[in-house]
Write a protein that holds these residues in place. Structure first.
Motif, mmCIF file in Angstrom:
data_model
loop_
_atom_site.group_PDB
_atom_site.id
_atom_site.type_symbol
_atom_site.label_atom_id
_atom_site.label_comp_id
_atom_site.label_asym_id
_atom_site.label_seq_id
_atom_site.Cartn_x
_atom_site.Cartn_y
_atom_site.Cartn_z
ATOM 1 N N SER B 262 -4.859 -39.801 72.539
ATOM 2 C CA SER B 262 -4.912 -41.172 72.023
ATOM 3 C C SER B 262 -4.794 -42.185 73.152
ATOM 4 O O SER B 262 -4.619 -43.365 72.899
ATOM 5 C CB SER B 262 -3.787 -41.388 71.001
ATOM 6 O OG SER B 262 -2.522 -41.352 71.640
ATOM 7 N N THR B 267 -7.512 -41.752 68.542
ATOM 8 C CA THR B 267 -7.587 -40.349 68.932
ATOM 9 C C THR B 267 -9.039 -39.915 69.096
ATOM 10 O O THR B 267 -9.854 -40.100 68.189
ATOM 11 C CB THR B 267 -6.895 -39.478 67.874
ATOM 12 O OG1 THR B 267 -5.580 -39.973 67.680
ATOM 13 C CG2 THR B 267 -6.814 -38.038 68.323
ATOM 14 N N SER B 288 -11.057 -42.088 64.034
ATOM 15 C CA SER B 288 -10.119 -41.170 64.649
ATOM 16 C C SER B 288 -10.719 -39.760 64.590
ATOM 17 O O SER B 288 -11.135 -39.304 63.534
ATOM 18 C CB SER B 288 -8.803 -41.242 63.853
ATOM 19 O OG SER B 288 -7.848 -40.418 64.414
ATOM 20 N N SER B 291 -8.587 -32.359 65.620
ATOM 21 C CA SER B 291 -8.669 -30.977 65.141
ATOM 22 C C SER B 291 -9.991 -30.279 65.470
ATOM 23 O O SER B 291 -10.672 -29.764 64.580
ATOM 24 C CB SER B 291 -8.422 -30.931 63.623
ATOM 25 O OG SER B 291 -7.135 -31.376 63.321
ATOM 26 N N ASP B 306 -12.709 -39.599 60.707
ATOM 27 C CA ASP B 306 -12.742 -40.521 59.570
ATOM 28 C C ASP B 306 -13.764 -41.633 59.798
ATOM 29 O O ASP B 306 -13.696 -42.679 59.155
ATOM 30 C CB ASP B 306 -11.346 -41.076 59.268
ATOM 31 C CG ASP B 306 -10.755 -41.862 60.432
ATOM 32 O OD1 ASP B 306 -11.478 -42.114 61.419
ATOM 33 O OD2 ASP B 306 -9.570 -42.227 60.350
ATOM 34 N N PRO B 311 -11.315 -38.838 56.081
ATOM 35 C CA PRO B 311 -11.381 -37.645 56.933
ATOM 36 C C PRO B 311 -12.357 -36.606 56.370
ATOM 37 O O PRO B 311 -12.249 -36.198 55.216
ATOM 38 C CB PRO B 311 -9.935 -37.105 56.902
ATOM 39 C CG PRO B 311 -9.093 -38.239 56.438
ATOM 40 C CD PRO B 311 -9.968 -39.057 55.536
#
Lengths: 182, 434
Positions: B262, B267, B288, B291, B306, B311
């Motif tokens: 971030s 992020t 963002s 994963s 997102d 998301p």
């Protein structure tokens, strides 16, 4: 005469703060919190020369770090809706108070810790906690707090205030806490 | 007569006692045609008799876990069956053919030169023949691997693809604020603590070569990423950027990783080498991104973004090019995990009014299907090396525990042997090489 720091925040609420104002206005010392609240001698027509708070006999708390980070008198946690980093109305009010308090202890550096409830994945909640902390930092800066006085950390869902798994616990866990930066 | 009755009774008790890893199945899906296989208690010499009985339980669990077998229960064994002996000519196949069993597994366990040796055999009941024979040996501490290895060989013989029982999982366990990384056999056996940081250490990810674990830890006060070398036990920093260092994902060569930082505001997904060098940014978006998970050929990365308003699972080239949305089932999607065979992506879906459930879709994005339906939270899916099963963490029982789901059938197994630990965030390592 105008006080640059505590007086121009506009929201001085407690009797203790009133007392501090009175002390500073009369040029008295004895408060550690005054260290950087420089009095500008060139400004004499400040609008905060209130004349009513002259009760200098009141006991006055020291606005030091112990006060700033005391659970009772210090910076208060704010809370969020589920899966959101929007600042709620109640959070905005708390942040106004927190900003005033931070400005009263000028040398202190504050760590904003973003937390989440347990719902959602660990990785997502780490990112969400980060966004919450950054949103709070940004708002404090809008309220006049210097950016180099507020740092952030996210704990995601790792440090719940209440480890229960129910709505009441989750509401307490979706929060930002304010601690002394190490 | 009375004596005989007592003997039978004690035998029955012995059979019950050997089933020390009962397979508890909470079926959330349908079971198809399964191969019935009998695993009577193994025998050993005086020093290995208990280990032998335990190994038959481990092996029965291994076979059932594949989703290919059903274990014939001891009360269905031939009426006069008194246990296996080393005299294989004495096996009464005709009596076994009267049971549901189509196959019969047996091993004899003994100690030799400081090693535990297993003489393992698979019999075809229908043709009265031994069809697999294998002598295995191992260090005594790793005795459970004898069962895992022979289970994998049985699966290889019957299906053409080796099983994945001889593999490990890593996970985090502990109380809030104090979690360490652990490693265990995939079935929860032989648990060992891999970190001693006295901090929050979570989300371990096995390297594809099984030699290292990348993880997030607060051991230096902030959420930084580290790599633990399992051979030396030494942890070295992978990323200590300002802000959040999150979600390490190994590239297939075990030499580089994707990770999320971030430091540039929101992020984003980056890549860097396992030694900490060569950091480069892969995503550039107002949303963002987190994963990441590599495709097994290393060419693609699935990740959560997102950028579309909520998301979802997105895919992109390993260089960050051509981002495209993969999840379309509705709700919010998290935690993608690309299967080792490259065909599927397991992930977590949160839909309104439901909990967080494990889903799988084709790697190209279609054919989304729900694998768990427990309510609560099911998170952090990670594939078995044979791409048949997915291990995940779940709050379904109240506290956090690990479970596995067989993708084809939807059958859910709790990972046994670990009920004393509060476990989450599992990652399944490769087949063990030695």
């Amino acid at each position: 005469m105008r006080l640059e720091n505590p007086m121009n925040t506009g929201v001085v609420r407690t009797a203790a703060m009133m007392a501090l104002v009175a002390v500073l206005l009369t040029g008295m010392t004895g408060c550690k919190g005054k260290k950087n609240t420089a009095i500008d001698p060139n400004l004499t027509n400040g609008n905060n020369s209130g004349g009513s708070e002259t009760s200098s006999g009141n006991e006055m708390p020291e606005m030091n770090e112990a006060w700033l980070f005391s659970p009772a008198t210090g910076l208060q946690a704010i809370y969020f809706d589920y899966d959101s980093y929007d600042l709620r109305t109640d959070a905005l009010a708390t942040l106004r108070d927190n900003a005033d308090k931070i400005k009263n202890v000028p040398n202190s550096v504050i760590q904003i810790a973003g937390h989440c409830d347990e719902r959602g994945t660990q990785e997502y909640n780490l990112a969400l906690g980060e966004k919450r902390a950054l949103a709070v930092r940004s708002h404090l800066m809008n309220l006049g707090v210097s950016g180099d006085r507020v740092v952030t950390i996210t704990y995601g869902e790792e440090m719940p205030a209440d480890a229960s798994s129910n709505e009441a616990a989750w509401a307490k866990n979706r929060r930002c806490e304010f601690n002394k930066a190490m | 007569m009375k004596q005989l009755f007592l003997f039978s009774l004690s035998l029955a008790i012995a059979f019950c006692a050997q089933a020390q890893n009962p397979v508890q199945i909470t079926s959330e899906g349908a079971v198809g045609n399964l191969i019935p296989i009998a695993v009577p208690p193994f025998a050993g010499d005086a020093s290995t008799a208990q280990m032998a009985r335990d190994l038959s339980g481990v092996l029965a669990y291994d076979l059932e876990y594949t989703g290919l077998f059903t274990i014939v229960q001891s009360n269905q064994f031939p009426a006069n069956f008194q246990g296996m002996t080393q005299d294989f000519n004495a096996i009464n196949f005709e009596a076994w053919r009267a049971t549901p069993a189509e196959h019969l597994v047996y091993a004899y366990i003994f100690e030799q030169g400081g090693k535990i040796v297993a003489q393992c055999r698979l019999f075809d009941v229908l043709v009265s023949q031994q069809i697999v024979g294998q002598q295995l040996e191992t260090d005594p501490k790793a005795w459970r691997r004898l069962a895992h290895k022979f289970a994998d060989e049985i699966v290889r013989f019957l299906t053409g693809t080796p099983g994945a029982a001889d593999s490990e999982i890593c996970f985090s366990a502990g109380a809030n604020g104090k979690k360490e990384i652990y490693v265990a056999d995939y079935d929860g056996g032989t648990v060992r603590q891999a970190t001693q940081h006295g901090s929050i250490s979570i989300k371990p990810k096995f390297s594809p070569d099984g030699r290292k674990i990348a993880y997030l830890s607060y051991k230096d006060r902030f959420p930084f990423l580290y790599i633990l070398d399992l051979d030396t036990g030494v942890s070295t920093p992978l990323s200590k950027r300002v802000g959040l260092n999150n979600a390490p994902a190994w590239a297939p060569d075990s030499k580089s990783l994707a990770l999320c930082l971030s430091k540039d505001g929101n992020t984003e997904v980056y890549a860097k080498n396992a030694d900490g060098s060569g950091e480069r940014r892969l995503t550039n978006d107002k949303g963002s991104d987190t994963s990441p998970s590599f495709s097994p050929d290393g060419g693609q990365i699935a990740f959560v973004s997102d950028r579309g308003g909520k998301p979802d699972i997105w895919g992109m080239g390993a260089d960050g090019g051509n981002p495209h949305r993969l999840s379309t089932q509705g709700g919010k999607s998290y935690d993608p995990a690309w299967s080792p065979d490259g065909n599927s992506i397991a992930y977590v879906v949160e839909r309104s009014g439901e909990g967080f459930e494990i889903w799988a879709m084709d790697a190209s994005g279609g054919n989304a299907r729900q694998l768990t339906k427990s309510g609560g939270s099911n998170e952090s899916p990670s594939w078995s090396p044979d791409s048949r099963n997915v291990v995940f963490g779940s709050s379904r029982s109240g506290g956090w525990q690990l479970y596995g789901v067989t993708v084809e059938t939807g059958v859910v197994h709790p990972v046994p042997n670990m009920s004393s630990l509060r476990c989450e965030g599992p990652s399944w390592g490769p087949r063990r090489s030695k």
